[in-house]
Design an enzyme around this catalytic site. Structure first.
Site, short mmCIF file in Angstrom:
data_model
loop_
_atom_site.label_atom_id
_atom_site.label_comp_id
_atom_site.label_asym_id
_atom_site.label_seq_id
_atom_site.Cartn_x
_atom_site.Cartn_y
_atom_site.Cartn_z
CG HIS A 215 -36.78 -140.09 42.76
ND1 HIS A 215 -37.03 -138.95 43.15
CD2 HIS A 215 -35.65 -140.19 42.13
CE1 HIS A 215 -36.13 -138.10 42.84
NE2 HIS A 215 -35.32 -138.68 42.31
CG ASP B 49 -40.13 -137.97 44.68
OD1 ASP B 49 -40.86 -137.70 45.78
OD2 ASP B 49 -38.82 -138.34 44.86
CD GLU C 133 -33.67 -133.39 41.98
OE1 GLU C 133 -32.94 -133.62 42.70
OE2 GLU C 133 -34.40 -134.11 41.31
CD GLU D 177 -24.89 -141.90 37.94
OE1 GLU D 177 -26.15 -141.98 37.81
OE2 GLU D 177 -24.18 -142.65 37.26
#
Length: 314
Positions: free
Chosen positions: A254, A12, A105, A114
């Site tokens: 993504h 990504d 991240e 999540e």
């Protein structure tokens, strides 16, 4: 496939290059500093930080990937600078009392699904020095509305007639699950609205649950089949503001976008407003799941609707 997830994240380009640019173009944030990388994965962010002159980097990763990260660090000659710690942030001990920088991240689909935000906030409260920096330090959630007849037909109406059988009871279930997919910007019918901004350096864990109003104004005459949520991330402590967007008008990532189908097909005319509110909360039984409640109404020339819908990301 565990490796596939890391491959997808590394490939990504928007995500990985953004972090790389922040680190390499803002050496002053890292030079001779102690850095904590929360949820390090392959250790890529730690490697960028070490290269930018960090005094030491502690990379915390709880999965098996930690073993790989150790090897990657060694292979690339950074064993003196980067210490990979295998374990949960909430359970480990750091060999230092404070760190200057926390980088992570942590974002999930719909920003919060999540995600590792609580873990980052825990690390911040426990280890970040008073004048320390969290990267990224701002995240915002946005909303827009789209025309999506073709796909809604394919994903939702499909259940009305499955090889000649009526399976429409599944439709309700299908409607309740937000769809993570890439939206074509030409499908956008209204303006895009900022729903919520989070300041990672100051916020508390509870701020990730909220109810916010929205007003979406049609930019053309069209049908609305779904609302679409996406997020932006900013690094405001840099020389110049840096960050990236996961919106439909930006280069795709993504994370894609999150599509919430409406039970009604809303007919809207240019200048008319679809207004309402969105409530986002962690699911009581499983805190990693997200419950979304959407209230929306339109009182237009061709369409008058008022409804509440519930969604669950899991």
């Amino acid at each position: 496939c565990h490796m596939c997830i890391h491959e997808e994240m590394l490939k990504d380009v928007v995500r990985t290059r953004s972090y790389q640019n922040v680190i390499t173009q803002n050496n002053f944030l890292f030079k001779d500093k102690i850095v904590l990388d929360v949820g390090a994965g392959t250790g890529i962010l730690s490697l960028f930080c070490a290269k930018a002159g960090a005094k030491h980097v502690y990379a915390i990763e709880c999965s098996q990937m930690a073993d790989m990260a150790k090897e990657i660090v060694k292979t690339n000659g950074f064993s003196e600078v980067i210490t990979v710690i295998k374990g949960k942030v909430e359970e480990i001990d750091l060999p230092v009392p404070k760190v200057d920088v926390i980088i992570s991240e942590w974002m999930g689909y719909f920003l919060l699904f999540e995600n590792m935000l609580d873990t980052v906030l825990f690390a911040r409260d426990k280890w970040l020095a008073d004048d320390g920096v969290v990267l990224p330090d701002k995240a915002s959630l946005h909303l827009t509305a789209i025309e999506d007849a073709e796909y809604k037909e394919d994903k939702i109406e499909f259940w009305n007639n499955v090889y000649g059988f009526d399976m429409s009871c599944i439709k309700k279930q299908a409607m309740m699950e937000p769809l993570v997919d890439t939206v074509d910007q030409n499908q956008i019918v209204t303006n895009c609205q900022l729903l919520k901004t989070m300041d990672i350096s100051k916020m508390s864990s509870g701020d990730a649950s909220f109810t916010v109003p929205f007003k979406l104004v049609a930019e053309r005459n069209d049908f609305i089949h779904a609302l679409v949520a996406y997020f932006n991330v900013s690094f405001t402590k840099c020389h110049k503001l840096m960050g990236f967007s996961t919106g439909p008008r930006s280069k795709s990532t993504h994370w894609k976008q999150t599509v919430l189908y409406l039970e009604d097909v809303v007919t809207i005319c240019e200048g008319e407003t679809l207004s309402g509110s969105m409530t986002v909360a962690n699911n009581k039984k499983n805190p990693r799941d997200i419950d979304i409640t959407l209230k929306y109404a339109i009182n237009g020339n061709r369409c008058k609707v008022s409804r509440t819908q519930h969604y669950k990301m899991r």
